[in-house]
Design a protein around this motif. Structure first.
Motif, PDB file in Angstrom:
ATOM      1  N   GLN A 154      32.025 -31.976 -18.075  1.00  0.00           N
ATOM      2  CA  GLN A 154      33.072 -32.983 -18.264  1.00  0.00           C
ATOM      3  C   GLN A 154      33.644 -33.417 -16.917  1.00  0.00           C
ATOM      4  OE1 GLN A 154      36.475 -31.600 -20.501  1.00  0.00           O
ATOM      5  NE2 GLN A 154      37.447 -33.613 -20.483  1.00  0.00           N
ATOM      6  N   ALA A 155      33.900 -32.461 -16.049  1.00  0.00           N
ATOM      7  CA  ALA A 155      34.447 -32.779 -14.722  1.00  0.00           C
ATOM      8  C   ALA A 155      33.463 -33.639 -13.934  1.00  0.00           C
ATOM      9  CB  ALA A 155      34.770 -31.494 -13.958  1.00  0.00           C
ATOM     10  N   ILE A 156      32.189 -33.276 -13.952  1.00  0.00           N
ATOM     11  CA  ILE A 156      31.187 -34.064 -13.227  1.00  0.00           C
ATOM     12  C   ILE A 156      31.205 -35.501 -13.731  1.00  0.00           C
ATOM     13  CG2 ILE A 156      28.715 -34.378 -12.810  1.00  0.00           C
ATOM     14  CD1 ILE A 156      28.495 -31.269 -12.866  1.00  0.00           C
ATOM     15  N   GLY A 157      31.331 -35.669 -15.049  1.00  0.00           N
ATOM     16  CA  GLY A 157      31.385 -37.002 -15.634  1.00  0.00           C
ATOM     17  C   GLY A 157      32.616 -37.791 -15.238  1.00  0.00           C
ATOM     18  N   GLN A 158      33.678 -37.102 -14.874  1.00  0.00           N
ATOM     19  CA  GLN A 158      34.884 -37.788 -14.380  1.00  0.00           C
ATOM     20  C   GLN A 158      34.775 -38.101 -12.895  1.00  0.00           C
ATOM     21  OE1 GLN A 158      38.368 -35.571 -15.605  1.00  0.00           O
ATOM     22  NE2 GLN A 158      38.024 -36.059 -17.740  1.00  0.00           N
ATOM     23  N   TRP A 159      34.029 -37.300 -12.170  1.00  0.00           N
ATOM     24  CA  TRP A 159      33.896 -37.496 -10.726  1.00  0.00           C
ATOM     25  C   TRP A 159      32.866 -38.562 -10.379  1.00  0.00           C
ATOM     26  CZ3 TRP A 159      33.233 -31.533 -10.165  1.00  0.00           C
ATOM     27  CH2 TRP A 159      34.475 -30.907 -10.257  1.00  0.00           C
ATOM     28  N   VAL A 167      36.470 -16.654 -10.884  1.00  0.00           N
ATOM     29  CA  VAL A 167      35.406 -17.627 -11.140  1.00  0.00           C
ATOM     30  C   VAL A 167      34.685 -17.255 -12.431  1.00  0.00           C
ATOM     31  CG1 VAL A 167      33.267 -18.655 -10.283  1.00  0.00           C
ATOM     32  CG2 VAL A 167      35.119 -18.096  -8.684  1.00  0.00           C
ATOM     33  N   LYS A 168      34.639 -18.200 -13.359  1.00  0.00           N
ATOM     34  CA  LYS A 168      33.954 -18.010 -14.642  1.00  0.00           C
ATOM     35  C   LYS A 168      32.545 -18.593 -14.603  1.00  0.00           C
ATOM     36  CE  LYS A 168      37.680 -16.270 -16.351  1.00  0.00           C
ATOM     37  NZ  LYS A 168      37.748 -14.973 -17.023  1.00  0.00           N
ATOM     38  N   VAL A 169      32.417 -19.781 -14.001  1.00  0.00           N
ATOM     39  CA  VAL A 169      31.134 -20.465 -13.877  1.00  0.00           C
ATOM     40  C   VAL A 169      31.052 -21.072 -12.494  1.00  0.00           C
ATOM     41  CG1 VAL A 169      29.754 -22.435 -14.677  1.00  0.00           C
ATOM     42  CG2 VAL A 169      30.904 -20.990 -16.338  1.00  0.00           C
ATOM     43  N   LYS A 170      29.920 -20.922 -11.859  1.00  0.00           N
ATOM     44  CA  LYS A 170      29.649 -21.574 -10.575  1.00  0.00           C
ATOM     45  C   LYS A 170      28.493 -22.540 -10.820  1.00  0.00           C
ATOM     46  CE  LYS A 170      29.516 -21.190  -5.821  1.00  0.00           C
ATOM     47  NZ  LYS A 170      30.633 -21.454  -4.994  1.00  0.00           N
ATOM     48  N   ALA A 171      28.647 -23.770 -10.352  1.00  0.00           N
ATOM     49  CA  ALA A 171      27.635 -24.794 -10.608  1.00  0.00           C
ATOM     50  C   ALA A 171      27.251 -25.500  -9.316  1.00  0.00           C
ATOM     51  CB  ALA A 171      28.169 -25.812 -11.607  1.00  0.00           C
ATOM     52  N   PHE A 172      26.023 -25.958  -9.299  1.00  0.00           N
ATOM     53  CA  PHE A 172      25.515 -26.797  -8.217  1.00  0.00           C
ATOM     54  C   PHE A 172      24.927 -28.025  -8.877  1.00  0.00           C
ATOM     55  CE2 PHE A 172      25.450 -22.436  -6.780  1.00  0.00           C
ATOM     56  CZ  PHE A 172      26.066 -22.543  -5.546  1.00  0.00           C
ATOM     57  N   PHE A 173      25.158 -29.192  -8.264  1.00  0.00           N
ATOM     58  CA  PHE A 173      24.612 -30.417  -8.840  1.00  0.00           C
ATOM     59  C   PHE A 173      24.353 -31.440  -7.756  1.00  0.00           C
ATOM     60  CE2 PHE A 173      29.203 -30.653  -9.024  1.00  0.00           C
ATOM     61  CZ  PHE A 173      29.533 -31.976  -8.749  1.00  0.00           C
ATOM     62  N   GLU A 174      23.467 -32.365  -8.078  1.00  0.00           N
ATOM     63  CA  GLU A 174      23.122 -33.427  -7.144  1.00  0.00           C
ATOM     64  C   GLU A 174      23.388 -34.769  -7.815  1.00  0.00           C
ATOM     65  OE1 GLU A 174      19.125 -32.984  -5.691  1.00  0.00           O
ATOM     66  OE2 GLU A 174      19.471 -30.902  -5.083  1.00  0.00           O
ATOM     67  N   ILE A 175      23.945 -35.689  -7.039  1.00  0.00           N
ATOM     68  CA  ILE A 175      24.291 -37.025  -7.529  1.00  0.00           C
ATOM     69  C   ILE A 175      23.560 -38.060  -6.673  1.00  0.00           C
ATOM     70  CG2 ILE A 175      26.173 -38.688  -7.818  1.00  0.00           C
ATOM     71  CD1 ILE A 175      26.439 -36.342  -9.730  1.00  0.00           C
ATOM     72  N   ARG A 176      22.854 -38.953  -7.334  1.00  0.00           N
ATOM     73  CA  ARG A 176      22.191 -40.035  -6.595  1.00  0.00           C
ATOM     74  C   ARG A 176      23.253 -40.918  -5.947  1.00  0.00           C
ATOM     75  NH1 ARG A 176      19.411 -39.626 -11.299  1.00  0.00           N
ATOM     76  NH2 ARG A 176      17.261 -38.946 -11.101  1.00  0.00           N
ATOM     77  N   LYS A 177      22.978 -41.344  -4.712  1.00  0.00           N
ATOM     78  CA  LYS A 177      23.906 -42.235  -3.999  1.00  0.00           C
ATOM     79  C   LYS A 177      23.802 -43.645  -4.549  1.00  0.00           C
ATOM     80  CE  LYS A 177      24.019 -39.837   0.401  1.00  0.00           C
ATOM     81  NZ  LYS A 177      23.705 -39.925   1.815  1.00  0.00           N
TER      82      LYS A 177
END
Length: 126
Positions: free
Chosen positions: A61-66, A116-126
């Motif tokens: 959800q946070a990624i979708g807001q960012w 920390v409950k969950v640690k995530a890594f993600f990539e976003i296309r520029k």
């Protein structure tokens, strides 16, 4: 966007037992450690625990807001600790690196004690 930039934290409401029961129904994950207090206590958990995928969903959800979801290229998570009813989860994120095509980011779902409950890594296309 730039490397080192922090992203606006997403603050979730307190997790409730009712929320866990509803999530079990929505997800099809009816493992009683998430909804049945006596079962979870007998399993040595000291009470019910939230579904890890629920907390992972908060990160999504946070990624979708960012960022625009259509630009999400990669999303991986590691579960670090159990989450219990009564906890309030905040998702924090930042841009850690970049290449020619993507921003490389990390996020954490943490409780009020900064566990920390969950640690995530993600990539976003520029």
């Amino acid at each position: 966007m730039e490397v080192g930039q922090t992203l606006e934290p997403l603050q979730k409401e307190e997790i409730t037992h009712t929320q866990l029961v509803r999530y079990a129904g929505a997800s099809g994950d009816f493992n009683p450690i998430h909804t049945v207090v006596p079962f979870a206590e007998a399993a040595g958990l000291g009470g019910v625990i939230a579904h890890g995928m629920l907390v992972m969903g908060f990160v999504g959800q946070a990624i979708g807001q960012w960022f625009e979801v259509k630009n999400l290229k990669k999303f991986t998570t590691r579960f670090k600790a159990m989450t219990r009813p009564g906890e309030r989860i905040t998702v924090q994120g930042r841009i850690v690196d970049e290449n020619d095509t993507c921003w490389i980011c990390e996020a954490e779902a943490v409780n009020e004690a900064a566990e920390v409950k969950v640690k995530a890594f993600f990539e976003i296309r520029k």
